[in-house]
Each structure stands twice: as C-alpha cells, then as structure tokens.
Design a protein around this motif. Structure first.
Motif, short mmCIF file in Angstrom:
data_model
loop_
_atom_site.label_atom_id
_atom_site.label_comp_id
_atom_site.label_asym_id
_atom_site.label_seq_id
_atom_site.Cartn_x
_atom_site.Cartn_y
_atom_site.Cartn_z
N ARG A 149 0.84 -1.57 0.34
CA ARG A 149 -0.13 0.07 -0.10
C ARG A 149 0.82 1.52 0.59
NH1 ARG A 149 -5.47 1.61 -0.52
NH2 ARG A 149 -6.64 0.80 0.92
N LYS A 150 1.46 2.06 -1.28
CA LYS A 150 1.61 2.45 -1.87
C LYS A 150 1.22 3.98 -0.99
CE LYS A 150 4.58 1.46 -5.84
NZ LYS A 150 5.17 1.82 -7.01
N PRO A 151 2.41 5.02 -0.06
CA PRO A 151 1.59 6.48 0.36
C PRO A 151 0.91 6.99 -0.30
CG PRO A 151 3.84 6.27 0.86
CD PRO A 151 3.77 5.06 0.12
N ASP A 152 -0.59 7.17 -0.09
CA ASP A 152 -1.32 8.22 -0.96
C ASP A 152 -0.63 9.40 -0.57
OD1 ASP A 152 -3.65 9.03 -2.24
OD2 ASP A 152 -5.13 9.13 -0.62
N PRO A 153 -0.78 10.36 -1.74
CA PRO A 153 -0.28 11.86 -2.45
C PRO A 153 -1.59 12.58 -1.44
CG PRO A 153 -0.28 11.07 -4.12
CD PRO A 153 -0.79 9.39 -3.86
N TYR A 154 -3.07 12.29 -1.39
CA TYR A 154 -3.88 12.54 -1.17
C TYR A 154 -4.28 12.75 0.20
CZ TYR A 154 -4.32 13.72 -6.21
OH TYR A 154 -4.26 13.36 -7.16
N LYS A 155 -4.09 11.84 1.20
CA LYS A 155 -4.04 11.18 2.58
C LYS A 155 -2.91 11.41 3.34
CE LYS A 155 -9.22 10.33 1.80
NZ LYS A 155 -10.23 8.91 1.76
N ASN A 156 -2.08 10.84 2.46
CA ASN A 156 -0.43 10.48 3.43
C ASN A 156 -0.69 8.86 3.91
OD1 ASN A 156 0.82 12.38 2.45
ND2 ASN A 156 1.18 13.07 3.80
N LYS A 157 -2.19 8.80 2.96
CA LYS A 157 -1.79 7.20 4.28
C LYS A 157 -0.96 5.44 2.97
CE LYS A 157 -6.67 5.65 4.90
NZ LYS A 157 -8.04 6.13 4.43
N GLY A 158 -0.98 5.04 3.69
CA GLY A 158 -0.33 3.79 3.14
C GLY A 158 1.35 3.71 4.42
N VAL A 159 1.66 2.42 3.61
CA VAL A 159 3.26 1.94 4.22
C VAL A 159 4.22 2.66 4.05
CG1 VAL A 159 4.72 0.12 4.80
CG2 VAL A 159 2.48 -0.59 3.90
N ARG A 160 5.04 3.87 4.49
CA ARG A 160 6.68 4.31 4.13
C ARG A 160 7.46 3.47 5.18
NH1 ARG A 160 4.09 9.58 5.97
NH2 ARG A 160 1.98 8.99 5.44
N TYR A 161 8.93 4.14 4.39
CA TYR A 161 10.19 3.83 5.28
C TYR A 161 9.82 5.34 6.33
CZ TYR A 161 11.53 2.08 1.41
OH TYR A 161 11.89 0.40 0.14
N THR A 162 10.15 5.20 6.89
CA THR A 162 10.51 5.64 8.53
C THR A 162 11.25 6.99 7.82
OG1 THR A 162 10.37 3.98 9.96
CG2 THR A 162 11.25 6.40 11.10
N GLY A 163 11.27 8.56 8.01
CA GLY A 163 10.97 9.70 7.85
C GLY A 163 11.58 9.72 6.45
#
Length: 179
Positions: A149-163
């Motif tokens: 689940r890549k980070p969504d650019p509109y809601k910033n939801k998803g799995v992302r690297y720390t930082g």
C-alpha cells in the motif's frame, strides 16, 4: 581512479574472508559470497581488504565490487536495519512466526512471508523494524512491504519508510467554476 574503489575495507575480528574465484565472507551473523569480475582482484593484509583493478577498462566494476564487498563485511559483522511506518486508521501489522499479517484497508488481510535471514519486530502495530545481514535482500523485502500500500499523495495513508518525506497534494474543491 575510483574514489570508492581505492578505500580499504576494514575487516573486524570474527570475520573470516576467503579469496578464490569469488569472495566468501563469514561472520557471526551469517555467510555471504561476492562475485569477483574479470580484471578485479582482492588483496588482504593486516586487518584490511583492498580492491585492485588491472587496467582502466575495469574502472566501472572497481567501485561496485568494493561496495558489494564492504556491504558483505558489514552485514556479517553488525547487520543492517530498515524501518517502516504504517499510517492510516485501522492499518496495522501482526507477526506470527515468519509470516507478517498486514491489515491495510483491503477486504482481506495480506500474508507476507519473510525470507530466510530477515527478522522483523513490530512496535505498536504500526512501526516495523527489519533486520538482516544481506543488504540487497533486506532492501527488497522493505520495498515489497511498501508496495503493498504505497503512500497516497492526497491523504498520506499507506506504508512508508521511516523519515520518508511525502508531498501532500491538494484535492478537488467543491466549486466547479461554472455559472
């Protein structure tokens, strides 16, 4: 001359290195092999490992081979870590043995099998800490988890690297601009 290729690789105590048709590195965390391309050779002397190239034709492989060998030495001695964050309401991860169960807003939980040599710890169900001795495998596992689940650019939801810094986009507005 390659700046990366010229740097000597410090070999910590407890790490055994065998130089043959490929470089075998063995340490407390595990065992890795690094291929040695034609025209590149390794020289080991009193606690350091040097990468030497025969001619300038092999300049491109000089720094690459040194970086791969350095990653192998660091990996079997201290290991590598990668951290991910899960952002979103109801998004979480649980771990059962070698299987990670992701709940990411889909209709079903996603089972992710961890490969050999990669360990996972979970803090507060939303922070993942991956550890391993092979940098390439560890980075690929982290990228595969992020791709669930890549980070969504509109809601910033998803799995992302720390930082990881994300650009938030502005969504549509209610007014269409027509009269």
């Amino acid at each position: 001359m390659s700046r990366v290729g010229k740097k000597p690789i410090p070999v910590p105590s407890g790490v055994k290195i065998q130089i043959g048709d490929q470089l075998n590195v063995q340490g407390p965390k595990g065992k890795l092999t690094v291929p040695i391309p034609q025209g590149i050779r390794f020289e080991q002397n009193n606690g350091t490992l040097n990468v030497v190239r025969d001619s300038d034709e092999h300049a491109a492989l000089h720094g690459l081979t040194r970086a791969l060998a350095s990653n192998a030495v660091v990996g079997v001695s201290t290991g590598f870590t990668r951290e991910l964050d899960i952002v979103g309401i109801g998004f979480r991860v649980d771990i059962k043995g070698k299987v990670a169960l992701f709940t990411l807003g889909y209709s079903h939980p996603i089972e992710f099998l961890l490969p050999e040599g990669v360990d996972m710890k979970v803090d507060k169900q939303t922070h993942i800490i991956l550890t391993g001795y092979d940098k390439q495998v560890l980075g690929q596992v982290a990228a595969n988890m992020r791709a669930l689940r890549k980070p969504d650019p509109y809601k910033n939801k998803g799995v992302r690297y720390t930082g990881e810094v994300l650009r938030k986009k502005v969504g549509k507005t209610g007014a269409s601009g027509k009269k």
